[in-house]
Design a protein around this motif. Structure first.
Motif, PDB file in Angstrom:
ATOM      1  N   GLY B  77     -19.171  63.679  73.615  1.00 46.96           N
ATOM      2  CA  GLY B  77     -18.107  62.843  73.076  1.00 46.96           C
ATOM      3  C   GLY B  77     -17.413  61.961  74.088  1.00 46.96           C
ATOM      4  N   VAL B  78     -18.048  61.762  75.246  1.00 47.57           N
ATOM      5  CA  VAL B  78     -17.462  60.875  76.247  1.00 47.57           C
ATOM      6  C   VAL B  78     -18.184  59.526  76.179  1.00 47.57           C
ATOM      7  N   ALA B  79     -17.450  58.454  75.898  1.00 47.51           N
ATOM      8  CA  ALA B  79     -18.050  57.121  75.878  1.00 47.51           C
ATOM      9  C   ALA B  79     -17.519  56.336  77.064  1.00 47.51           C
ATOM     10  N   THR B  80     -18.414  55.578  77.708  1.00 49.22           N
ATOM     11  CA  THR B  80     -18.040  54.900  78.941  1.00 49.22           C
ATOM     12  C   THR B  80     -18.215  53.392  78.826  1.00 49.22           C
ATOM     13  N   VAL B  81     -17.213  52.656  79.263  1.00 42.02           N
ATOM     14  CA  VAL B  81     -17.316  51.205  79.393  1.00 42.02           C
ATOM     15  C   VAL B  81     -17.222  50.901  80.882  1.00 42.02           C
ATOM     16  N   PRO B  82     -18.366  50.678  81.555  1.00 40.52           N
ATOM     17  CA  PRO B  82     -18.319  50.499  83.002  1.00 40.52           C
ATOM     18  C   PRO B  82     -17.738  49.141  83.389  1.00 40.52           C
ATOM     19  N   GLU B  83     -17.320  49.084  84.625  1.00 41.62           N
ATOM     20  CA  GLU B  83     -16.691  47.887  85.168  1.00 41.62           C
ATOM     21  C   GLU B  83     -17.630  46.690  85.119  1.00 41.62           C
ATOM     22  N   THR B  84     -18.923  46.962  85.302  1.00 45.35           N
ATOM     23  CA  THR B  84     -19.897  45.886  85.367  1.00 45.35           C
ATOM     24  C   THR B  84     -20.245  45.329  83.987  1.00 45.35           C
ATOM     25  N   ARG B  85     -19.554  45.846  82.943  1.00 45.44           N
ATOM     26  CA  ARG B  85     -19.698  45.313  81.594  1.00 45.44           C
ATOM     27  C   ARG B  85     -21.164  45.288  81.196  1.00 45.44           C
ATOM     28  N   ASP B  86     -21.789  46.464  81.204  1.00 45.31           N
ATOM     29  CA  ASP B  86     -23.236  46.497  81.058  1.00 45.31           C
ATOM     30  C   ASP B  86     -23.728  46.329  79.628  1.00 45.31           C
ATOM     31  N   VAL B  87     -23.734  45.105  79.125  1.00 48.46           N
ATOM     32  CA  VAL B  87     -24.479  44.870  77.888  1.00 48.46           C
ATOM     33  C   VAL B  87     -25.955  44.892  78.265  1.00 48.46           C
ATOM     34  N   PHE B  88     -26.810  45.140  77.285  1.00 48.08           N
ATOM     35  CA  PHE B  88     -28.239  44.991  77.530  1.00 48.08           C
ATOM     36  C   PHE B  88     -28.566  43.542  77.209  1.00 48.08           C
ATOM     37  N   PRO B  89     -28.763  42.699  78.244  1.00 47.08           N
ATOM     38  CA  PRO B  89     -28.757  41.255  78.025  1.00 47.08           C
ATOM     39  C   PRO B  89     -29.843  40.741  77.097  1.00 47.08           C
ATOM     40  N   ASP B  90     -31.036  41.366  77.096  1.00 51.82           N
ATOM     41  CA  ASP B  90     -32.051  40.791  76.211  1.00 51.82           C
ATOM     42  C   ASP B  90     -32.160  41.491  74.872  1.00 51.82           C
ATOM     43  N   LEU B  91     -31.287  42.444  74.627  1.00 50.15           N
ATOM     44  CA  LEU B  91     -31.209  42.994  73.276  1.00 50.15           C
ATOM     45  C   LEU B  91     -30.176  42.180  72.489  1.00 50.15           C
ATOM     46  N   THR B  92     -30.353  42.128  71.168  1.00 45.61           N
ATOM     47  CA  THR B  92     -29.381  41.384  70.375  1.00 45.61           C
ATOM     48  C   THR B  92     -28.076  42.169  70.304  1.00 45.61           C
ATOM     49  N   VAL B  93     -27.015  41.474  69.840  1.00 46.76           N
ATOM     50  CA  VAL B  93     -25.727  42.124  69.653  1.00 46.76           C
ATOM     51  C   VAL B  93     -25.881  43.327  68.717  1.00 46.76           C
ATOM     52  N   GLY B  94     -26.634  43.122  67.630  1.00 49.04           N
ATOM     53  CA  GLY B  94     -26.853  44.198  66.666  1.00 49.04           C
ATOM     54  C   GLY B  94     -27.556  45.392  67.296  1.00 49.04           C
ATOM     55  N   GLU B  95     -28.571  45.115  68.121  1.00 51.80           N
ATOM     56  CA  GLU B  95     -29.309  46.213  68.765  1.00 51.80           C
ATOM     57  C   GLU B  95     -28.434  46.946  69.765  1.00 51.80           C
ATOM     58  N   ASN B  96     -27.582  46.204  70.472  1.00 50.85           N
ATOM     59  CA  ASN B  96     -26.640  46.842  71.387  1.00 50.85           C
ATOM     60  C   ASN B  96     -25.750  47.824  70.643  1.00 50.85           C
ATOM     61  N   LEU B  97     -25.241  47.391  69.488  1.00 54.32           N
ATOM     62  CA  LEU B  97     -24.365  48.270  68.707  1.00 54.32           C
ATOM     63  C   LEU B  97     -25.132  49.488  68.193  1.00 54.32           C
ATOM     64  N   LEU B  98     -26.371  49.234  67.754  1.00 56.53           N
ATOM     65  CA  LEU B  98     -27.201  50.326  67.253  1.00 56.53           C
ATOM     66  C   LEU B  98     -27.395  51.402  68.320  1.00 56.53           C
ATOM     67  N   LEU B  99     -27.624  50.971  69.555  1.00 56.63           N
ATOM     68  CA  LEU B  99     -27.807  51.935  70.632  1.00 56.63           C
ATOM     69  C   LEU B  99     -26.521  52.689  70.939  1.00 56.63           C
ATOM     70  N   GLY B 100     -25.380  52.024  70.697  1.00 55.28           N
ATOM     71  CA  GLY B 100     -24.106  52.710  70.880  1.00 55.28           C
ATOM     72  C   GLY B 100     -24.030  53.948  70.014  1.00 55.28           C
ATOM     73  N   ALA B 101     -24.686  53.899  68.866  1.00 58.28           N
ATOM     74  CA  ALA B 101     -24.655  55.022  67.934  1.00 58.28           C
ATOM     75  C   ALA B 101     -25.863  55.931  68.117  1.00 58.28           C
ATOM     76  N   TYR B 102     -26.518  55.845  69.296  1.00 60.61           N
ATOM     77  CA  TYR B 102     -27.757  56.602  69.503  1.00 60.61           C
ATOM     78  C   TYR B 102     -27.594  58.089  69.209  1.00 60.61           C
TER      79      TYR B 102
END
Lengths: 296, 235
Positions: B77-102
């Motif tokens: 239950g620990v979610a992390t938002v790192p300083e480097t703002r690590d989006v996955f650049p070549d995944l779409t916004v939708g895919e990024n969100l989907l992985l958030g719910a992995y």
């Protein structure tokens, strides 16, 4: 026209096999930033499985499925034996362990089977030729093209549409961030090796189908081809691997058609010169691949 | 809920975190302040499991989670938002969100609902859902990373410098969102260099200097008692 069609079929058949070989190598490289030098031995394992299964009297397709399965298992074993124990330690260590595992498998084949070629069963259709639109071509070429299309479609669906595939692409750009979202590192890496094994297994069926025999060193050429194709296409890019495979096949086939007989045995020298030219022009490979990512 | 005691984090011979102890109660927003290089981010990444602890203890709900793997921490239950703002650049916004719910991917309905909620909260992400995340602006990427962290329905959110490098208006919006998340009952550890901003939303705060906790107290105490400016300049 006929000539063009003949040429096209040759390029696509060779390129399809090259592209699958390259994908199998790059899927692991993309995630671990490490070349699996034991990749060629996955093809060897599939080949010897065919040889050992040849007496069983099973239909060819069943034997081929078993062989592909064994290649997948060998891929996963590579992870457990050569990569996982030393992965976090150093790149050099993994380089050495993957070479060692490759040598180990080859020597096991030398010792327990034979240094001499062993026949593998081939279905009838592999040795037939097909004639259409004035072109005469081995049926094997058309099978290779079909298999490459199916495998590329399957691979692309897996990597684009499934959660595992999306997680693998994410891990290829930023492994730590993917893990912080709960994606298990070991699952991703083992999956990459399993997919690598699947591709190697299918390639093995097509590759061995050309000669109908397997030797302990059979994996060397596919490894080299896969490596060169990924270097041309871009080590970090899946599309690059496919492109590199087809481009390499295009160069090889063109040279086959154009070089005079006495120069043909030096074909590889010409191919590699072209590869060097491509790399001088684009040192990163044709497709650059995702932005920076760190090694695990 | 989260207790850290005597934590040390080292990069080779360099000890970035020398002795950090802090407590976060359920529902609290705790700010971790300090100058550049004070060891704030290292502390946070160590809690996330991305850095091993050299010494000390991290406990989540009384359970020892020191140097646990990052994927384990995510499942706890620990979610992390790192300083480097690590989006996955070549995944779409939708895919990024989907992985958030992995970690809760089997709950397809809940994930879809949460995704709709995120798109409500950040309309700009809805517009760009099919776009590669690398093409978003810095502020949009920050929103995406926070939205992605929320998709896991975390119990604790670790936020590292959410205001870093963003325009003041965007920073205001990010802090509005942080207070919305806090009101929803989420426990938050917020690492910030922008101390005055962080203290407006925080319940309690710790001030770090050279790898140690220098001061701690409620947000108002810290704001009143500490000469924030000297703290940074003296670092």
């Amino acid at each position: 026209m006929t000539f063009f069609l003949q040429f096209l079929i040759d390029v696509l058949a060779l390129g399809g096999a090259y592209a699958l070989m390259a994908l199998g190598l790059v899927i692991v490289y993309g995630i671990l930033r490490l070349v699996n030098f034991a990749y060629g031995e996955l093809i060897m394992v599939a080949g010897y499985t065919m040889y050992l299964a040849s007496g069983s009297g099973l239909p060819w397709l069943v034997m081929a499925a078993v062989a592909v399965f064994m290649a997948i298992m060998a891929g996963i074993t590579t992870d457990y034996v050569a990569f996982r124990p030393v992965r976090a330690k150093s790149v050099t260590a993994v380089l050495i362990t993957s070479f060692a595992f490759s040598t180990l498998l080859q020597n096991a084949a030398l010792l327990f089977i034979s240094p001499r070629p062993r026949n593998t069963p081939l279905p009838e259709v592999f040795s037939q030729t097909i004639q259409f639109a004035g072109v005469i071509t081995p049926a094997r070429n058309l099978i290779t093209i079909a298999a490459a299309i199916v495998m590329l479609a399957l691979f692309s669906w897996l990597i684009r549409r499934t959660v595992l595939g999306i997680a693998m692409r994410a891990a290829a750009t930023n492994f730590t961030m993917a893990r912080m979202l709960g994606v298990p590192a070991n699952l991703i890496i083992s999956s990459a090796f399993a997919i690598s094994g699947l591709l190697a297994g299918v390639v093995a069926m097509l590759w061995i189908g050309r000669i109908g025999a397997v030797v302990p060193g059979i994996g060397l050429e596919p490894l080299l081809i896969a490596f060169i194709a990924t270097v041309i296409g871009g080590m970090r890019s899946l599309q690059g691997a496919v492109l590199g495979g087809f481009l390499l096949a295009f160069m090889d086939t063109t040279l086959n058609f154009t070089l005079p007989q006495e120069l043909l045995k030096f074909r590889d020298a010409f191919t590699f010169s072209l590869v060097i030219l491509i790399l001088l022009w684009r040192p990163q490979g044709l497709i650059k691949g995702p932005a920076t990512g760190q090694r695990t | 809920m989260l207790e850290i005691s005597g934590l040390q984090v080292a990069y080779g011979a360099v000890r970035a975190v020398r002795d950090v102890s802090l407590n976060i109660a359920e529902g609290d927003l705790v700010a971790l302040l300090g100058a550049n290089g004070a060891g704030k981010s290292s502390t946070l990444m160590c809690v996330a499991g991305a850095l091993p602890a050299a010494a000390g203890l991290i406990r989540l709900d009384g359970q020892d989670v020191t140097s646990a793997r990052p994927e384990t921490m995510a499942r706890k239950g620990v979610a992390t938002v790192p300083e480097t703002r690590d989006v996955f650049p070549d995944l779409t916004v939708g895919e990024n969100l989907l992985l958030g719910a992995y970690i809760r991917r089997s709950d397809t309905q809940g994930v879809a609902e949460d995704r709709a909620k995120m798109f409500d909260m950040f309309p700009v992400l809805a517009e760009r859902r099919a776009q590669a995340a690398g093409t978003l602006s810095g502020g949009e990427q920050q929103m995406l990373v926070i939205a992605r962290a929320i998709m896991s329905r975390p119990r604790i959110l670790l936020l590292d410098e959410p205001s870093l490098g963003l325009a003041p208006t965007i920073v205001d919006r990010i802090f509005e969102m942080i207070s919305v998340l806090k009101r929803s009952g989420l426990t938050i550890l917020l690492v910030e260099q922008n101390a005055s901003k962080a203290l407006t939303v925080a319940d309690r705060a710790y001030v770090m200097r050279l790898g140690r906790v220098e001061a701690e107290g409620t947000a108002t105490e810290i704001a009143a008692a500490t000469d924030l400016r000297s703290l940074y300049l003296a670092g």
